[in-house]
Motif scaffolding. Structure first.
Motif, PDB file in Angstrom:
ATOM      1  N   LYS A 170       0.355  27.891-133.073  1.00 30.58           N
ATOM      2  CA  LYS A 170      -0.143  29.260-132.982  1.00 30.58           C
ATOM      3  C   LYS A 170       0.939  30.296-133.278  1.00 30.58           C
ATOM      4  CE  LYS A 170      -3.473  27.813-129.446  1.00 30.58           C
ATOM      5  NZ  LYS A 170      -3.848  27.922-128.018  1.00 30.58           N
ATOM      6  N   ASP A 171       2.150  29.813-133.596  1.00 31.96           N
ATOM      7  CA  ASP A 171       3.254  30.701-133.963  1.00 31.96           C
ATOM      8  C   ASP A 171       3.553  31.710-132.851  1.00 31.96           C
ATOM      9  OD1 ASP A 171       5.286  31.565-135.619  1.00 31.96           O
ATOM     10  OD2 ASP A 171       4.042  33.013-136.694  1.00 31.96           O
ATOM     11  N   LYS A 172       3.638  31.213-131.615  1.00 34.99           N
ATOM     12  CA  LYS A 172       3.812  32.085-130.461  1.00 34.99           C
ATOM     13  C   LYS A 172       5.271  32.286-130.059  1.00 34.99           C
ATOM     14  CE  LYS A 172       0.871  31.781-127.065  1.00 34.99           C
ATOM     15  NZ  LYS A 172       0.034  31.274-125.965  1.00 34.99           N
ATOM     16  N   GLY A 173       6.195  31.526-130.671  1.00 31.47           N
ATOM     17  CA  GLY A 173       7.592  31.616-130.286  1.00 31.47           C
ATOM     18  C   GLY A 173       8.095  30.294-129.737  1.00 31.47           C
ATOM     19  N   THR A 174       9.174  30.338-128.999  1.00 35.14           N
ATOM     20  CA  THR A 174       9.808  29.118-128.497  1.00 35.14           C
ATOM     21  C   THR A 174       9.140  28.635-127.222  1.00 35.14           C
ATOM     22  OG1 THR A 174      11.922  29.924-129.366  1.00 35.14           O
ATOM     23  CG2 THR A 174      11.991  28.041-127.869  1.00 35.14           C
ATOM     24  N   SER A 175       8.825  27.339-127.174  1.00 36.65           N
ATOM     25  CA  SER A 175       8.341  26.696-125.951  1.00 36.65           C
ATOM     26  C   SER A 175       9.434  25.770-125.434  1.00 36.65           C
ATOM     27  CB  SER A 175       7.061  25.896-126.225  1.00 36.65           C
ATOM     28  OG  SER A 175       5.978  26.753-126.510  1.00 36.65           O
ATOM     29  N   PHE A 176       9.718  25.866-124.149  1.00 35.81           N
ATOM     30  CA  PHE A 176      10.849  25.163-123.544  1.00 35.81           C
ATOM     31  C   PHE A 176      10.339  24.335-122.368  1.00 35.81           C
ATOM     32  CE2 PHE A 176      14.550  24.630-120.887  1.00 35.81           C
ATOM     33  CZ  PHE A 176      15.635  24.568-121.747  1.00 35.81           C
ATOM     34  N   VAL A 177      10.483  23.006-122.463  1.00 32.83           N
ATOM     35  CA  VAL A 177      10.010  22.105-121.415  1.00 32.83           C
ATOM     36  C   VAL A 177      11.198  21.350-120.836  1.00 32.83           C
ATOM     37  CG1 VAL A 177       8.473  20.193-120.830  1.00 32.83           C
ATOM     38  CG2 VAL A 177       7.802  21.839-122.609  1.00 32.83           C
ATOM     39  N   GLU A 178      11.550  21.680-119.600  1.00 37.03           N
ATOM     40  CA  GLU A 178      12.596  20.930-118.896  1.00 37.03           C
ATOM     41  C   GLU A 178      11.954  19.772-118.134  1.00 37.03           C
ATOM     42  OE1 GLU A 178      15.703  21.317-115.118  1.00 37.03           O
ATOM     43  OE2 GLU A 178      14.951  23.144-116.057  1.00 37.03           O
ATOM     44  N   ILE A 179      12.584  18.602-118.209  1.00 37.99           N
ATOM     45  CA  ILE A 179      12.154  17.442-117.426  1.00 37.99           C
ATOM     46  C   ILE A 179      13.289  17.085-116.468  1.00 37.99           C
ATOM     47  CG2 ILE A 179      11.318  15.078-117.457  1.00 37.99           C
ATOM     48  CD1 ILE A 179       9.422  16.898-118.931  1.00 37.99           C
ATOM     49  N   VAL A 180      13.081  17.332-115.172  1.00 37.37           N
ATOM     50  CA  VAL A 180      14.073  16.921-114.179  1.00 37.37           C
ATOM     51  C   VAL A 180      14.015  15.397-114.081  1.00 37.37           C
ATOM     52  CG1 VAL A 180      14.858  17.156-111.796  1.00 37.37           C
ATOM     53  CG2 VAL A 180      13.760  19.082-112.940  1.00 37.37           C
ATOM     54  N   SER A 181      15.156  14.753-114.322  1.00 34.96           N
ATOM     55  CA  SER A 181      15.177  13.310-114.553  1.00 34.96           C
ATOM     56  C   SER A 181      16.213  12.613-113.682  1.00 34.96           C
ATOM     57  CB  SER A 181      15.488  13.036-116.030  1.00 34.96           C
ATOM     58  OG  SER A 181      14.589  13.723-116.873  1.00 34.96           O
ATOM     59  N   THR A 182      16.163  11.299-113.711  1.00 33.64           N
ATOM     60  CA  THR A 182      17.131  10.479-112.985  1.00 33.64           C
ATOM     61  C   THR A 182      18.151   9.877-113.939  1.00 33.64           C
ATOM     62  OG1 THR A 182      15.721   8.527-113.191  1.00 33.64           O
ATOM     63  CG2 THR A 182      15.461   9.862-111.197  1.00 33.64           C
ATOM     64  N   CYS A 183      19.300   9.541-113.397  1.00 32.86           N
ATOM     65  CA  CYS A 183      20.298   8.728-114.101  1.00 32.86           C
ATOM     66  C   CYS A 183      20.831   7.749-113.064  1.00 32.86           C
ATOM     67  CB  CYS A 183      21.408   9.584-114.685  1.00 32.86           C
ATOM     68  SG  CYS A 183      22.661   8.626-115.584  1.00 32.86           S
ATOM     69  N   ASN A 184      20.061   6.703-112.791  1.00 30.34           N
ATOM     70  CA  ASN A 184      20.418   5.822-111.686  1.00 30.34           C
ATOM     71  C   ASN A 184      21.760   5.131-111.875  1.00 30.34           C
ATOM     72  OD1 ASN A 184      18.122   4.781-113.468  1.00 30.34           O
ATOM     73  ND2 ASN A 184      19.094   2.861-112.853  1.00 30.34           N
ATOM     74  N   SER A 185      22.135   4.861-113.139  1.00 27.69           N
ATOM     75  CA  SER A 185      23.442   4.239-113.367  1.00 27.69           C
ATOM     76  C   SER A 185      24.564   5.245-113.101  1.00 27.69           C
ATOM     77  CB  SER A 185      23.536   3.698-114.796  1.00 27.69           C
ATOM     78  OG  SER A 185      23.349   4.733-115.744  1.00 27.69           O
ATOM     79  N   GLY A 186      24.389   6.488-113.549  1.00 27.47           N
ATOM     80  CA  GLY A 186      25.389   7.522-113.296  1.00 27.47           C
ATOM     81  C   GLY A 186      25.444   7.928-111.838  1.00 27.47           C
ATOM     82  N   TRP A 187      24.286   7.919-111.194  1.00 25.69           N
ATOM     83  CA  TRP A 187      24.221   8.271-109.777  1.00 25.69           C
ATOM     84  C   TRP A 187      24.597   7.111-108.868  1.00 25.69           C
ATOM     85  CZ3 TRP A 187      18.769  11.073-109.442  1.00 25.69           C
ATOM     86  CH2 TRP A 187      18.805  12.233-110.253  1.00 25.69           C
ATOM     87  N   LYS A 188      24.721   5.920-109.443  1.00 27.04           N
ATOM     88  CA  LYS A 188      25.054   4.694-108.693  1.00 27.04           C
ATOM     89  C   LYS A 188      23.976   4.371-107.651  1.00 27.04           C
ATOM     90  CE  LYS A 188      29.062   4.337-110.806  1.00 27.04           C
ATOM     91  NZ  LYS A 188      28.899   5.434-111.791  1.00 27.04           N
TER      92      LYS A 188
END
Length: 253
Positions: free
Chosen positions: A209-227
């Motif tokens: 629809k040419d409305k501009g920028t759409s921004f979707v954040e996904i809060v995610s896990t990093c189980n290896s980085g988080w240990k």
């Protein structure tokens, strides 16, 4: 008896979308990337836009996204995906162009690119994976790392006086005139996956629809980085990430 004789196609609860390749994903068990890849692929299939979609993958764990989604892809330097997406969309305005970026990429080295692309209102979709850590390079502190959170470079926890505060870049982007849709979702439960998929589909529809920028954040896990184990990582995310990075729409114009 062969397993194919037992599990017949008509009895399958879920069938893999052909947009996803048969390549085995390299992501750690429990990582959110694979789930997000799946729902992006499903949205592209359901909208019938496989031959009209161009993905931009930068540097980080998401660098190999082109290996898993059967669409056209371009590779960007670290943080520069919005700049490349801008050029691509302007050259091919009839295409659906999206970036797929992690927090170390988008919220650190690529801060200038994402802010100015969104401020200009480039007609692209940005999918932002926020796991509050540098996953690929060894678990260092990212701009989105929470206060007190331990990483390879903050072994005693992030200290505001030493390291500054976590960056809520999605809230900043929501203030820019060029953005039409800014939302924060997650994929830790079936219900959350459905909401995230609806948000991504809405973002792609906005592009049409040419409305501009759409921004979707996904809060995610990093189980290896988080240990942490995958289950414990999800629990930690709900307990610690969600109160700071609250889920829901920030802007819908």
């Amino acid at each position: 008896m062969d397993i194919k004789d037992i599990i017949k196609p008509e009895n399958k609860v879920y069938g893999k979308t052909p947009i996803l390749t048969d390549n085995v994903m390299h992501y750690c068990p429990g990582c959110s990337h694979g789930v997000v890849h799946k729902i992006i692929a499903e949205v592209i299939e359901e909208m019938g836009i496989q031959d009209k979609t161009i993905g931009i993958s930068p540097v980080g764990c998401s660098v190999f996204a082109y290996n898993y989604l059967d669409i056209d892809w371009q590779q960007a330097a670290h943080g520069r995906a919005p700049a490349l997406a801008t050029a691509t969309k302007r050259l091919y305005p009839d295409k659906y162009v999206f970036t797929y970026q992690g927090d170390g990429d988008l919220a650190s080295i690529g801060t200038a690119e994402i802010m100015h692309a969104c401020n200009r209102g480039e007609n692209i979709v940005v999918i932002f994976i926020n796991n509050a850590i540098y996953g690929m390079t060894g678990g260092q502190m990212a701009p989105t790392t929470l206060l007190g959170m331990k990483t390879a470079t903050t072994p005693y926890g992030r200290d505001a006086k030493l390291n500054g505060f976590p960056l809520k870049i999605t809230e900043l982007i929501a203030q820019l005139e060029g953005t039409c849709y800014v939302t924060r979702q997650s994929v830790h439960t079936a219900a959350a996956v459905r909401k995230a998929k609806a948000a991504i589909r809405k973002a792609f529809e906005n592009s049409a629809k040419d409305k501009g920028t759409s921004f979707v954040e996904i809060v995610s896990t990093c189980n290896s980085g988080w240990k942490l184990s995958p289950v414990k990582a999800n629990e930690w995310m709900v307990e610690h990430m969600f109160p700071f990075y609250q889920l829901g729409d920030l802007k819908d114009r």
